[in-house]
Design an enzyme around this catalytic site. Structure first.
Site, short mmCIF file in Angstrom:
data_model
loop_
_atom_site.label_atom_id
_atom_site.label_comp_id
_atom_site.label_asym_id
_atom_site.label_seq_id
_atom_site.Cartn_x
_atom_site.Cartn_y
_atom_site.Cartn_z
N GLY A 108 -0.65 -0.40 8.05
CA GLY A 108 -0.53 1.03 7.74
C GLY A 108 -1.41 1.53 6.62
N GLU A 156 4.17 -7.11 -16.47
CA GLU A 156 2.73 -7.32 -16.26
C GLU A 156 1.95 -7.17 -17.57
OE1 GLU A 156 1.79 -8.68 -13.65
OE2 GLU A 156 3.62 -8.31 -12.49
N ASP A 206 5.83 -16.95 -11.28
CA ASP A 206 5.22 -17.44 -12.52
C ASP A 206 5.79 -18.82 -12.86
OD1 ASP A 206 4.04 -14.97 -12.69
OD2 ASP A 206 5.59 -14.15 -14.01
P1 ADP Z 1 -3.62 -0.20 9.91
O1 ADP Z 1 -4.68 -0.36 10.95
O2 ADP Z 1 -4.09 -0.60 8.54
O3 ADP Z 1 -2.30 -0.79 10.24
P2 ADP Z 1 -3.85 2.55 10.66
O4 ADP Z 1 -5.29 2.76 10.43
O5 ADP Z 1 -3.42 2.29 12.06
O6 ADP Z 1 -3.34 1.37 9.74
O7 ADP Z 1 -3.05 3.78 10.06
C1 ADP Z 1 -2.09 4.49 10.80
C2 ADP Z 1 -2.14 5.96 10.46
O8 ADP Z 1 -1.74 6.17 9.10
C3 ADP Z 1 -3.53 6.54 10.54
O9 ADP Z 1 -3.80 6.97 11.83
C4 ADP Z 1 -3.46 7.70 9.55
O10 ADP Z 1 -2.84 8.83 10.13
C5 ADP Z 1 -2.53 7.17 8.49
N1 ADP Z 1 -3.28 6.55 7.40
C6 ADP Z 1 -3.24 5.23 7.04
N2 ADP Z 1 -4.04 5.00 6.00
C7 ADP Z 1 -4.62 6.17 5.66
C8 ADP Z 1 -5.56 6.56 4.66
N3 ADP Z 1 -6.07 5.68 3.79
N4 ADP Z 1 -5.95 7.86 4.62
C9 ADP Z 1 -5.45 8.76 5.49
N5 ADP Z 1 -4.57 8.44 6.46
C10 ADP Z 1 -4.14 7.17 6.56
ZN ZN Z 2 4.68 -12.42 -13.63
#
Ligand code: ADP
Ligand code: ZN
Length: 486
Positions: A53, A271, A347
């Site tokens: 995501g 941290e 750690d």
């Molecule tokens: P991954 O491939 O890393 O699992 P995706 O590219 O399929 O994630 O992301 C799913 C949706 O989440 C995208 O279609 C977009 O709508 C939203 N999204 C995820 N990351 C971003 C980002 N960095 N900027 C804008 N939208 C994002």
């Molecule tokens: Zn630590």
């Protein structure tokens, strides 16, 4: 399979470093001659690594969109349940199609499903055949045509080494969870086409969603729009957004980590405890970055340390410093909150194995001297050390390890307790910013220290210490920001 993605870099927010690494690939797809003329070999493949995501697929599509080339994609998990031979023939077809449509991008999602290391699992004929086909296609095609393969995974450690060799996926682009600024930017991207009330404050939503990834944030904006409609409104208000934060986040609390404000504070102190020890001890590696954006890789935060040069030997002093640094987190928790948490588990594990190795493998204990008490067998499989001594010695080793660890923890507490003002100042700054650079860290450290030293010499005057500290902090902060802007 073939699609004009219509996605560009403007649609991807909060992944500036990843975008930067991809610019070169775009340039290559647009003007391969430029590279070929000079004799440069063009990149064949890059691996996008990061939690689900975060926008890996989106980035791959954006590369195709920016370069205005077709995008072919395929998902690794689709192969798992297939009949033997089908996966391999799909891969063959995909590459054939790509060759005919070059320049283009081939995107393989969840490559770990086919690219799992061959020696670790029970054989899976289908996967192996698919993987072999992929490897031979990658070796076979001619880069000068302008085909670039991007693959995504959140488990880079399980990938077969053969996939990572030069000429295959030899570049790794990290697509990590976004920090505060990244989250706000992502929210902005997704609210572009949503009718929002003027009072909406995306900054506040960003603050409330520490740990959320791009897809969560996209989801939050959409849920808020649906809520607004449900409530009979024509624009989205802040309350809709806040409510959808809970809907989206609470539903995922177990899977994803979103820290509560108190937890966030404890993690920040933990941290900074690590980081401050490195600044106070001379053999430590400089701090590059401190972050409390939770990672799926397990950590709630981390301190990135970068050695000044590549090291192959560690001295006893350096190892001891490492132990004290590892305990800096727990020591900060205990000193500042009078409580200890589960956050130090990793750690402790690391420190224990270092301390044990010092005593049993590196001949660094007074008691046992140069006797090799443990040896590491099959280094390339699990690498677990095996004891070569009697039971009695084994229990003496345990005592030595315990004593060394205790000494290190005491040292960490001693160092931090002399610097609680600095610790608090930096940790509060980190709680607010979530990620700070090593430079910001050092700036605040010096500012607060000089202020305090100044006070100590003017011992006669009574000064409001906390006001002084926060003033110094504000100064350091604004300077650090200036430098970033400039
Ligand atoms: P991954 O491939 O890393 O699992 P995706 O590219 O399929 O994630 O992301 C799913 C949706 O989440 C995208 O279609 C977009 O709508 C939203 N999204 C995820 N990351 C971003 C980002 N960095 N900027 C804008 N939208 C994002
Ligand atoms: Zn630590």
């Amino acid at each position: 399979m073939l699609a004009d993605t219509g996605v560009t870099f403007a649609d991807v927010a909060g992944q500036e470093e990843a975008k930067e690494s991809l610019v070169e690939i775009i340039d290559f797809l647009q003007k391969p001659e430029k590279y070929l003329r000079i004799g440069a070999k063009c990149p064949k493949g890059a691996l996008l690594v990061g939690p689900p995501g975060t926008g890996k697929t989106l980035l791959a599509k954006a590369v195709a969109g920016e370069a205005k080339v077709p995008f072919f994609s395929l998902s690794g998990s689709g192969f798992v349940e297939m009949f033997v031979g089908v996966g391999a023939s799909r891969v063959r077809d995909l590459f054939k199609q790509a060759q005919q449509n070059a320049p283009c991008i081939i995107f393989i999602d969840e490559i770990d499903a086919i690219g799992k290391s061959r020696d670790s699992q029970f054989g899976n004929d289908e996967r192996e055949q698919t993987l072999n086909q992929l490897l031979s296609e990658m070796d076979g095609f001619d880069t000068s045509k302008g085909i670039v393969i991007l693959a995504a995974t959140n488990r880079p450690e399980v990938l077969d080494k053969a996939l990572l060799r030069p000429g295959r996926f030899d570049r790794r682009i990290i697509v990590d969870k976004p920090d505060l600024k990244g989250r706000v930017d992502i929210l902005k991207v997704h609210s572009k086409n949503v009718l929002m009330h003027d009072s909406v404050d995306l900054e506040a939503i960003g603050l409330a969603t520490s740990g959320a990834v791009g897809s969560d944030l996209a989801n939050i904006v959409n849920e808020a729009a649906i809520l607004a409609v449900k409530n009979g409104r024509t624009v989205v208000k802040q309350e809709d957004l806040l409510e959808s934060v809970e809907v989206v986040i609470a539903g995922k609390e177990k899977k994803d980590r979103i820290l509560s404000p108190e937890e966030k504070k404890i993690v920040a102190y933990h941290e900074v405890g690590h980081a401050l020890i490195t600044a106070l001890m001379k053999d430590a590696e400089p701090v590059q970055k401190i972050t409390i954006v939770p990672r799926t890789m397990g950590a709630l935060g981390y301190v990135l340390q970068v050695p000044e040069e590549e090291k192959y030997l560690m001295s006893k002093d350096e190892l001891k410093t490492r132990l004290v640094t590892l305990f800096g987190g727990r020591a900060a928790e205990e000193l500042c909150f009078h409580t200890i948490t589960t956050g130090a588990a990793n750690d402790i594990e690391q420190a224990t194995s270092i301390a044990r190795a010092m005593i049993t493998q590196y001949g660094m204990s007074e008691k046992f001297g140069l006797m090799g008490l443990e040896s590491v067998e099959n280094r390339y499989l699990d690498g677990r050390p095996v004891l070569n001594c009697g039971d009695e010695t084994a229990s003496e080793i345990d005592h030595e390890v315990m004593a060394l660890l205790k000494e290190s923890y005491d040292k960490a507490k001693e160092l931090l307790s002399g610097n609680l003002d600095v610790l608090a100042a930096i940790a509060d700054h980190l709680t607010e910013k979530e990620t700070i650079t090593g430079k910001e860290f050092m700036d605040i450290l010096h500012k607060v220290r000089t202020k305090l030293q100044g006070e100590n010499t003017e011992a006669g005057e009574s000064v409001d210490e906390s006001a002084e500290v926060s003033e110094a902090l504000a100064e350091a902060q604004s300077e650090a920001e200036d430098e970033i802007d400039g």
